[in-house]
Design a protein around this motif. Structure first.
Motif, short mmCIF file in Angstrom:
data_model
loop_
_atom_site.label_atom_id
_atom_site.label_comp_id
_atom_site.label_asym_id
_atom_site.label_seq_id
_atom_site.Cartn_x
_atom_site.Cartn_y
_atom_site.Cartn_z
N HIS A 101 -21.31 9.78 -18.98
CA HIS A 101 -21.15 10.21 -17.59
C HIS A 101 -21.71 9.16 -16.63
O HIS A 101 -21.06 8.79 -15.65
N ILE A 102 -22.90 8.67 -16.92
CA ILE A 102 -23.54 7.68 -16.06
C ILE A 102 -22.76 6.37 -16.06
O ILE A 102 -22.48 5.78 -15.00
N VAL A 103 -22.41 5.89 -17.26
CA VAL A 103 -21.67 4.63 -17.38
C VAL A 103 -20.32 4.73 -16.66
O VAL A 103 -19.92 3.81 -15.93
N GLU A 108 -16.76 3.84 -11.82
CA GLU A 108 -15.89 4.45 -10.82
C GLU A 108 -16.31 4.05 -9.40
O GLU A 108 -15.47 3.77 -8.55
N ILE A 109 -17.60 4.05 -9.12
CA ILE A 109 -18.09 3.69 -7.80
C ILE A 109 -17.65 2.28 -7.44
O ILE A 109 -17.17 2.01 -6.32
N TRP A 117 -8.36 2.03 -7.65
CA TRP A 117 -7.70 3.32 -7.54
C TRP A 117 -8.46 4.15 -6.52
O TRP A 117 -9.52 3.74 -6.03
N ASN A 118 -7.92 5.28 -6.15
CA ASN A 118 -8.58 6.10 -5.14
C ASN A 118 -8.38 7.57 -5.45
O ASN A 118 -7.43 7.97 -6.13
N TYR A 119 -9.30 8.38 -4.92
CA TYR A 119 -9.28 9.83 -5.12
C TYR A 119 -8.96 10.53 -3.81
O TYR A 119 -9.19 10.00 -2.73
N ALA A 120 -8.44 11.74 -3.96
CA ALA A 120 -8.17 12.55 -2.77
C ALA A 120 -9.49 12.83 -2.06
O ALA A 120 -10.50 13.13 -2.70
N GLY A 128 -20.15 7.96 -2.61
CA GLY A 128 -19.15 7.10 -1.98
C GLY A 128 -17.81 7.79 -1.98
O GLY A 128 -17.68 8.93 -1.53
N ALA A 129 -16.80 7.13 -2.53
CA ALA A 129 -15.46 7.71 -2.59
C ALA A 129 -15.17 8.36 -3.94
O ALA A 129 -14.02 8.70 -4.23
N VAL A 130 -16.22 8.56 -4.74
CA VAL A 130 -16.03 9.05 -6.11
C VAL A 130 -16.49 10.50 -6.23
O VAL A 130 -17.70 10.78 -6.17
#
Length: 284
Positions: A101-103, A108-109, A117-120, A128-130
């Motif tokens: 999970h941490i890795v 992802e950050i 890539w990006n998330y809704a 951040g955006a994650v």
């Protein structure tokens, strides 16, 4: 079936039930059914997460008081708690899953920051955006691998020195970041993985039979199914690649290289819980 000393309490019950039921069917069908059941059981966490992503993309109301991304985080936490309460995972395995999970979240950050890539948007449970549910997708990979180790009582012949696999895995993880700024050496890392694991074979016990296959083939197969799950996730709109902004399409097959390398990291992490054992007690 698997070595009962390695099974959780519920899995021991299911194993005993299979011992009574499966001998009633032809041998080939029996082994096929046992293999499919064990694989499905090992994929439980990932399957539930994928089902949650699909269900929320189809049915989650736009005016819900909790944002969809936050709802996925809550569901993921509940799934993980449920697996611990039901003793489907051991304490040592949970530690490895947390590390996954941490890795994964760390990568992802960085990747979203550089636009890979990006998330809704939406919700408050994010860094951040994650959205925080993304770390659970990496944890699902860890959950699958540690459960496969137990359920199939995995053994290995010609397994390479672990210190060497750790060095390669660390280089792979670092390259996921550095290739944005300096030369991308992923193909060299693929070659290094192939050389190190070329002679290594995996032995897996199904029900009455033990089969064997090259570890590298196992890496490719799991990478392919991760790619399939990734296509489902992007089709559901959980995240998108820049090339998909104007309309969804299949994730390029070249992503299989990244997932192949992720398998290398994943296997190395899991070996700290399940030390690779030789097939000295197996008869194939």
């Amino acid at each position: 079936m698997a070595d009962r000393r390695e099974l959780t309490r519920l899995e021991t019950v299911l194993d005993a039930f299979a011992d009574r039921l499966l001998p009633r069917v032809p041998a080939g069908v029996r082994e096929f059914l046992a293999f499919g059941i064990k694989q499905a059981w090992a994929c439980l966490f990932g399957g539930l997460m994928l089902a949650a992503i699909i269900a929320t993309s189809w049915f989650y109301p736009d005016d819900a008081p909790v944002a969809q991304n936050d709802f996925l985080v809550i569901l993921a936490v509940l799934i993980q708690i449920g697996m611990l309460v039901a003793r489907l995972e051991t304490g040592r395995e949970l530690i490895v899953i947390i590390i996954f999970h941490i890795v994964g979240t760390g990568m992802e950050i960085f990747k979203t920051a550089v636009g890979s890539w990006n998330y809704a948007p939406g919700g408050i449970l994010h860094i951040g955006a994650v959205p925080l549910f993304t770390g659970f997708m990496y944890a699902a990979v860890g959950s699958y691998i540690v459960r496969v180790y137990r359920l199939f009582d995995l053994r290995f012949s010609h397994y390479p020195q672990r210190w060497l696999t750790v060095i390669i895995a660390a280089a792979i993880y670092i390259n996921f970041f550095t290739h944005h700024f300096i030369i991308d050496v992923r193909l060299i890392l693929v070659l290094a993985t192939v050389i190190v694991f070329f002679r290594c074979r995996m032995y897996f016990h199904i029900h009455r039979r033990t089969l064997t296959m090259p570890v590298l083939l196992a890496f490719v197969l799991v990478a392919f199914f991760i790619w399939v799950a990734e296509n489902i996730g992007t089709a559901a709109g959980a995240w998108l690649y820049p090339s998909q902004d104007d309309g969804w399409h299949l994730v390029p097959l070249t992503k299989l290289v990244a997932w192949f390398l992720l398998m290398m990291i994943s296997v190395v992490l899991v070996t700290f819980v399940h030390r690779p054992r030789p097939p000295d007690t197996y008869t194939c």
